[in-house]
Design an enzyme around this catalytic site. Sequence first.
Site, PDB file in Angstrom:
ATOM      1  N   ASN A   1       4.150   6.936   8.415  1.00 46.73           N
ATOM      2  CA  ASN A   1       3.704   7.582   9.653  1.00 46.73           C
ATOM      3  C   ASN A   1       4.741   7.328  10.737  1.00 46.73           C
ATOM      4  OD1 ASN A   1       2.198   4.744   9.409  1.00 46.73           O
ATOM      5  ND2 ASN A   1       2.607   5.123  11.571  1.00 46.73           N
TER       6      ASN A   1
ATOM      7  N   ALA B   1       4.519  -0.139   3.131  1.00 47.36           N
ATOM      8  CA  ALA B   1       4.381   1.100   3.895  1.00 47.36           C
ATOM      9  C   ALA B   1       4.419   0.698   5.361  1.00 47.36           C
ATOM     10  CB  ALA B   1       3.064   1.782   3.560  1.00 47.36           C
TER      11      ALA B   1
ATOM     12  N   HIS C   1      -5.587  -1.704  -1.740  1.00 50.71           N
ATOM     13  CA  HIS C   1      -4.702  -2.859  -1.919  1.00 50.71           C
ATOM     14  C   HIS C   1      -5.142  -3.584  -3.190  1.00 50.71           C
ATOM     15  CE1 HIS C   1      -3.188  -3.368   2.496  1.00 50.71           C
ATOM     16  NE2 HIS C   1      -3.411  -2.107   2.221  1.00 50.71           N
TER      17      HIS C   1
ATOM     18  N   HIS D   1      -2.490 -10.137   3.589  1.00 47.35           N
ATOM     19  CA  HIS D   1      -1.841  -9.956   4.883  1.00 47.35           C
ATOM     20  C   HIS D   1      -2.305 -11.024   5.884  1.00 47.35           C
ATOM     21  CE1 HIS D   1      -1.668  -5.958   3.019  1.00 47.35           C
ATOM     22  NE2 HIS D   1      -0.562  -5.769   3.717  1.00 47.35           N
TER      23      HIS D   1
ATOM     24  N   MET E   1       2.951  -4.598   8.840  1.00 44.66           N
ATOM     25  CA  MET E   1       2.113  -5.799   8.911  1.00 44.66           C
ATOM     26  C   MET E   1       2.322  -6.745   7.723  1.00 44.66           C
ATOM     27  SD  MET E   1      -1.355  -3.957  10.269  1.00 44.66           S
ATOM     28  CE  MET E   1      -1.264  -2.558  11.398  1.00 44.66           C
ATOM     29  N   SER E   2       3.515  -6.705   7.124  1.00 46.76           N
ATOM     30  CA  SER E   2       3.726  -7.542   5.931  1.00 46.76           C
ATOM     31  C   SER E   2       5.186  -7.956   5.815  1.00 46.76           C
ATOM     32  CB  SER E   2       3.301  -6.768   4.679  1.00 46.76           C
ATOM     33  OG  SER E   2       4.203  -5.697   4.433  1.00 46.76           O
TER      34      SER E   2
ATOM     35  N   HIS F   1      -5.321   5.372   8.274  1.00 40.32           N
ATOM     36  CA  HIS F   1      -5.076   4.741   6.978  1.00 40.32           C
ATOM     37  C   HIS F   1      -5.001   5.800   5.883  1.00 40.32           C
ATOM     38  CE1 HIS F   1      -4.937   1.501   4.087  1.00 40.32           C
ATOM     39  NE2 HIS F   1      -6.064   1.883   3.504  1.00 40.32           N
TER      40      HIS F   1
ATOM     41  N   SER G   1       0.863  -1.173   0.000  1.00 35.39           N
ATOM     42  CA  SER G   1       0.000   0.000   0.000  1.00 35.39           C
ATOM     43  C   SER G   1       0.902   1.226   0.000  1.00 35.39           C
ATOM     44  CB  SER G   1      -0.914   0.003   1.230  1.00 35.39           C
ATOM     45  OG  SER G   1      -0.142  -0.060   2.405  1.00 35.39           O
TER      46      SER G   1
ATOM     47  N   TYR H   1      -3.268 -10.484   8.814  1.00 38.83           N
ATOM     48  CA  TYR H   1      -4.432 -10.008   9.589  1.00 38.83           C
ATOM     49  C   TYR H   1      -5.756 -10.268   8.886  1.00 38.83           C
ATOM     50  CZ  TYR H   1      -4.027  -5.798   6.606  1.00 38.83           C
ATOM     51  OH  TYR H   1      -3.937  -4.937   5.546  1.00 38.83           O
ATOM     52  N   GLU H   2      -5.712 -10.685   7.621  1.00 41.06           N
ATOM     53  CA  GLU H   2      -6.970 -11.001   6.933  1.00 41.06           C
ATOM     54  C   GLU H   2      -7.580 -12.301   7.457  1.00 41.06           C
ATOM     55  OE1 GLU H   2      -6.763 -10.175   2.582  1.00 41.06           O
ATOM     56  OE2 GLU H   2      -5.025  -8.959   3.114  1.00 41.06           O
TER      57      GLU H   2
HETATM   58  I1  8IG Z   1       1.459   2.161   6.810  1.00 38.23           I
HETATM   59  O1  8IG Z   1       2.591   2.293  12.530  1.00 38.23           O
HETATM   60  C1  8IG Z   1       1.719   1.383   8.536  1.00 38.23           C
HETATM   61  N1  8IG Z   1       1.634   0.090   8.721  1.00 38.23           N
HETATM   62  N2  8IG Z   1       2.204  -2.269  12.646  1.00 38.23           N
HETATM   63  N3  8IG Z   1       2.393   0.035  12.608  1.00 38.23           N
HETATM   64  C2  8IG Z   1       2.160  -1.153  11.965  1.00 38.23           C
HETATM   65  N4  8IG Z   1       1.898  -1.233  10.675  1.00 38.23           N
HETATM   66  C3  8IG Z   1       1.876  -0.088  10.002  1.00 38.23           C
HETATM   67  C4  8IG Z   1       2.101   1.152  10.579  1.00 38.23           C
HETATM   68  C5  8IG Z   1       2.387   1.226  11.949  1.00 38.23           C
HETATM   69  N5  8IG Z   1       1.994   2.073   9.625  1.00 38.23           N
END
Ligand code: 8IG
Length: 272
Positions: free
Chosen positions: A235, A124, A68, A94, A211-212, A247, A36, A96-97
Amino acid sequence: MSDLYTDPIGTAELAAKKLSALTGKPQHHVALVMGSGWIDAADNLGRPTHEFETTDLPGFLPPTVVGHGGKIRSYDLQGPNGTVSALVFLGRTHLYEGKGIEPVVHGVRTAVKAGCKVVVLTNACGGINRDYKVGQPVLIRDHISLTGVSPLIGGNFVDLTDCYSKRLRAIVKSEDPSLAEGVYAHWRGPSYETPAEINMIRTMGADLVGMSTVPEAVAAHALGAEILGISLVTNAAAGITGEKLSHEEVMAAGKASAGRIGGLLAKVLPQL
Ligand code: 8IG
């Protein structure tokens, strides 16, 4: 359940076969997974020879999160040593899905079975290292898996000492010596970390959190591919600025950096 779950490697081989049939290319050389925030950067690679839905191949799930993609493109890039066929995944699955680990790594397994000896994983992520600025790309030097989940099964004791190839990092840094390197921690999500968890993860030695990428790196490395990982800091991680994470902020930071990271990929990809 599809036989992705009972025969993940066989399903990747089937997907690779279908890919050859759809593109008319017996082999691809390099794979690129666009996270993403990176999707717009793909437009810097020129015109693809083919584009189709991931779901045109066996074993792929439809994506569930807005932004995505879920598309695969094939490119013929002109490099110093001739034409490089690149396979580009717009979007990924991912952990988390909640569909298990197999769909998460199916794309990179398909790519390696299609001939890719180099897999470029982009994402990202949140910046933990206070030196990092939003919009900055960082080369992944190493990772910390916080999920306890591996894509590997059985007595497959894969060495991860050089999971993120020094050779590939050197090629990218010769194009852009200003690039930082960092350690990426894999957080399952989908909730972001608490500020206390970010302090914990920083203490563990991570510079980046997302998360990937980690399962894909392990799965592709286990099949013998060289890995290049690039994170885009979209971020500051939780608690660093006092602002909340959104997001929308992530997607906007990706769009703003698409030119720089896309230009970098276009220069580097044909050389890998
Ligand atoms: I874009 O701050 C993104 N993905 N875990 N933490 C986690 N995943 C992210 C973050 C974040 N920013």
